[in-house]
Design a protein around this motif. Structure first.
Motif, PDB file in Angstrom:
ATOM      1  N   UNK A  91       0.811  -1.220   0.000  1.00 58.74           N
ATOM      2  CA  UNK A  91       0.000   0.000   0.000  1.00 58.74           C
ATOM      3  C   UNK A  91       0.841   1.265   0.000  1.00 58.74           C
ATOM      4  N   UNK A  92       2.132   1.149   0.343  1.00 62.88           N
ATOM      5  CA  UNK A  92       3.029   2.307   0.278  1.00 62.88           C
ATOM      6  C   UNK A  92       3.080   2.878  -1.126  1.00 62.88           C
ATOM      7  N   UNK A  93       3.045   1.991  -2.134  1.00 67.61           N
ATOM      8  CA  UNK A  93       3.146   2.434  -3.529  1.00 67.61           C
ATOM      9  C   UNK A  93       1.871   2.180  -4.321  1.00 67.61           C
ATOM     10  N   UNK A  94       0.940   1.403  -3.768  1.00 73.24           N
ATOM     11  CA  UNK A  94      -0.261   1.068  -4.533  1.00 73.24           C
ATOM     12  C   UNK A  94      -1.508   1.099  -3.656  1.00 73.24           C
ATOM     13  N   UNK A  95      -1.494   1.981  -2.663  1.00 74.75           N
ATOM     14  CA  UNK A  95      -2.640   2.121  -1.779  1.00 74.75           C
ATOM     15  C   UNK A  95      -3.106   3.565  -1.728  1.00 74.75           C
ATOM     16  N   UNK A  96      -4.085   3.832  -0.879  1.00 74.79           N
ATOM     17  CA  UNK A  96      -4.649   5.175  -0.764  1.00 74.79           C
ATOM     18  C   UNK A  96      -3.603   6.223  -0.440  1.00 74.79           C
ATOM     19  N   UNK A  97      -2.646   5.852   0.430  1.00 70.39           N
ATOM     20  CA  UNK A  97      -1.642   6.833   0.853  1.00 70.39           C
ATOM     21  C   UNK A  97      -0.759   7.296  -0.304  1.00 70.39           C
ATOM     22  N   UNK A  98      -0.711   6.521  -1.389  1.00 73.86           N
ATOM     23  CA  UNK A  98       0.138   6.871  -2.534  1.00 73.86           C
ATOM     24  C   UNK A  98      -0.624   7.623  -3.620  1.00 73.86           C
ATOM     25  N   UNK A  99      -1.915   7.886  -3.394  1.00 79.10           N
ATOM     26  CA  UNK A  99      -2.713   8.620  -4.373  1.00 79.10           C
ATOM     27  C   UNK A  99      -2.609  10.121  -4.130  1.00 79.10           C
ATOM     28  N   UNK A 100      -2.572  10.880  -5.190  1.00 78.38           N
ATOM     29  CA  UNK A 100      -2.600  12.333  -5.068  1.00 78.38           C
ATOM     30  C   UNK A 100      -4.041  12.792  -4.934  1.00 78.38           C
ATOM     31  N   UNK A 112       3.288  -0.838 -10.382  1.00 75.74           N
ATOM     32  CA  UNK A 112       4.661  -0.593 -10.842  1.00 75.74           C
ATOM     33  C   UNK A 112       5.555  -0.179  -9.671  1.00 75.74           C
ATOM     34  N   UNK A 113       5.046   0.702  -8.814  1.00 77.78           N
ATOM     35  CA  UNK A 113       5.836   1.177  -7.685  1.00 77.78           C
ATOM     36  C   UNK A 113       6.229   0.084  -6.715  1.00 77.78           C
ATOM     37  N   UNK A 114       5.395  -0.959  -6.599  1.00 77.76           N
ATOM     38  CA  UNK A 114       5.742  -2.095  -5.745  1.00 77.76           C
ATOM     39  C   UNK A 114       6.976  -2.795  -6.306  1.00 77.76           C
ATOM     40  N   UNK A 115       7.020  -2.957  -7.620  1.00 71.09           N
ATOM     41  CA  UNK A 115       8.198  -3.538  -8.255  1.00 71.09           C
ATOM     42  C   UNK A 115       9.441  -2.704  -8.021  1.00 71.09           C
ATOM     43  N   UNK A 116       9.292  -1.374  -8.061  1.00 70.99           N
ATOM     44  CA  UNK A 116      10.425  -0.495  -7.797  1.00 70.99           C
ATOM     45  C   UNK A 116      10.922  -0.649  -6.366  1.00 70.99           C
ATOM     46  N   UNK A 117      10.006  -0.826  -5.428  1.00 69.01           N
ATOM     47  CA  UNK A 117      10.408  -1.045  -4.034  1.00 69.01           C
ATOM     48  C   UNK A 117      11.158  -2.371  -3.887  1.00 69.01           C
ATOM     49  N   UNK A 118      10.696  -3.413  -4.578  1.00 71.66           N
ATOM     50  CA  UNK A 118      11.381  -4.706  -4.531  1.00 71.66           C
ATOM     51  C   UNK A 118      12.802  -4.586  -5.068  1.00 71.66           C
ATOM     52  N   UNK A 119      12.959  -3.867  -6.163  1.00 70.10           N
ATOM     53  CA  UNK A 119      14.286  -3.684  -6.746  1.00 70.10           C
ATOM     54  C   UNK A 119      15.201  -2.910  -5.807  1.00 70.10           C
ATOM     55  N   UNK A 120      14.666  -1.880  -5.157  1.00 73.36           N
ATOM     56  CA  UNK A 120      15.481  -1.094  -4.232  1.00 73.36           C
ATOM     57  C   UNK A 120      15.937  -1.959  -3.057  1.00 73.36           C
TER      58      UNK A 120
END
Length: 387
Positions: A91-100, A112-120
């Motif tokens: 939810x950090x990258x694909x939840x309500x808190x990540x919506x503008x 997509x952002x979840x994948x970026x977090x996994x890579x990091x």
């Protein structure tokens, strides 16, 4: 008397730690010499990373990523240095808190952002990554996450597909390769590789992934990700049908091109199908979220050492029995012969749920009064225990 306090959060009100601390204050008012241990828990949903971080002495780190609609965000996750492990909440990258501005669009929202977090996390040196599946605004089956990892999805016109709705035209999936312009590749390579080689060209190759799910829904069907949770994310009836067909097409193509089929696994439908995506694209092990957290915080050993166990959550109902933390605590405590009580915000009049506890105490008030009401109900329970 040795008392273990192991509640989940009261969603929208108090964290699991705050709930536990207030219960402890109420108990001490009545039994000042009680030996109290606090062990906040979670079920794989929001709050999972915080619970494990506090229990294991982790630290929060941040990384750049993209939100569900493509906006740049700063996402955070937990780093456990002693075991080189990471705990991510999707939810950090694909939840309500990540919506503008809280604007939703389930037809475009992606992971997509979840994948970026996994890579990091992998680049940081993680040997194990736990992904908490809960609080999503997406319904993409892990499609966005897979694109971040370098998988490529082509349609009938040989163009790469941009969003979950376009998966209706999906014809083939290409595995990651170092030559791609995407983060970890995507050149045209054979998709008939064995499943253990799906991530052979990515930084996740030697990382153990665990998907922690708080629901048992499959990917497809009336109890699947789209039909069960899609309307909650803003999907209209016609959009629900489009998304269902898109995920079915994705699952069929994965079966053919990647040689695996997890669509019917319990929890595959968690987080808009991200459970399915993590198993399919990342060889992840999908486990009940409560079991993952219980292992991480050594809950079984804590229960063994206690005389009485107290748990709780914001709402106690039939969903509690479907993998939620209080039911997990009760199951463990009863197995070890310990009395277990629940202090909850509200409790449905369902005897099957109430019967797993020796007693259920409801707050019955408003959110601003939650702390004082928790202490009051804890005092009531303590008075009973003291007799």
């Amino acid at each position: 008397m040795r008392i273990l306090i192991a509640p989940d959060k009261f969603k929208g009100s108090l964290s699991a730690k705050q709930v536990a601390e207030n219960i402890a204050l109420g108990i001490r008012d009545v039994i000042p010499d009680a030996q109290i241990e606090i062990a906040p828990v979670a079920d794989g949903g929001e709050g999972t990373a915080e619970v494990i971080c506090n229990a294991r002495g982790g630290e929060w780190v941040t990384c750049r990523a993209h939100g569900p609609l493509g906006s740049p965000i700063e996402a955070r996750y937990v780093w456990l240095s002693e075991s080189a492990s990471v705990v991510i909440e999707m939810s950090e990258a694909a939840g309500l808190r990540a919506l503008k501005n809280g604007v939703r669009d389930v037809m475009r929202a992606n992971t997509f952002g979840v994948g970026e977090m996994l890579l990091d996390a992998a680049k940081r040196g993680a040997r194990e990554i736990i992904v908490g599946l809960g609080g999503s605004v997406t319904n993409d089956g892990g499609f966005g996450m897979a694109r971040a990892l370098g998988f490529r999805f082509f349609g009938e016109d040989e163009h790469e597909l941009p969003d979950v709705a376009s998966l209706l035209t999906l014809t083939r999936i290409i595995l990651p390769s170092p030559q791609s312009s995407l983060p970890v590749g995507g050149a045209l390579v054979s998709s008939a590789q064995p499943k253990e080689r799906r991530l052979a060209q990515t930084p996740l190759q030697r990382v153990k992934l665990i998907a922690a799910a708080d629901v048992r829904n499959p990917l497809l069907g009336e109890t699947g990700a789209t039909h069960t949770f899609g309307p909650q994310k803003g999907a209209m009836p016609d959009q629900v049908e489009i998304l269902e067909r898109a995920l079915r097409k994705l699952a069929d193509t994965i079966t053919r091109d990647l040689g695996c089929d997890f669509r019917n696994n319990p929890g595959a439908g968690a987080a808009g199908g991200l459970g399915f995506g993590l198993m399919s694209f990342c060889n992840a092990e999908l486990r009940p979220g409560f079991d993952v957290v219980a292992d991480a915080v050594e809950l079984k050993e804590k229960i063994k050492a206690a005389d009485v166990v107290i748990t709780g959550e914001g709402k106690l109902d039939t969903q509690t029995l479907e993998g939620k933390a209080p039911a997990g605590v009760a199951r463990l405590a009863r197995k070890l012969g310990k009395g277990v009580f629940a202090i909850v915000g509200r409790a449905a009049p369902d005897q099957q749920v109430r019967d797993i506890f020796a007693g259920v105490y409801e707050l019955g008030g408003s959110i601003p009064q939650a702390c004082e009401l928790l202490r009051e109900r804890a005092r009531e329970l303590a008075s009973k225990l003291k007799r």
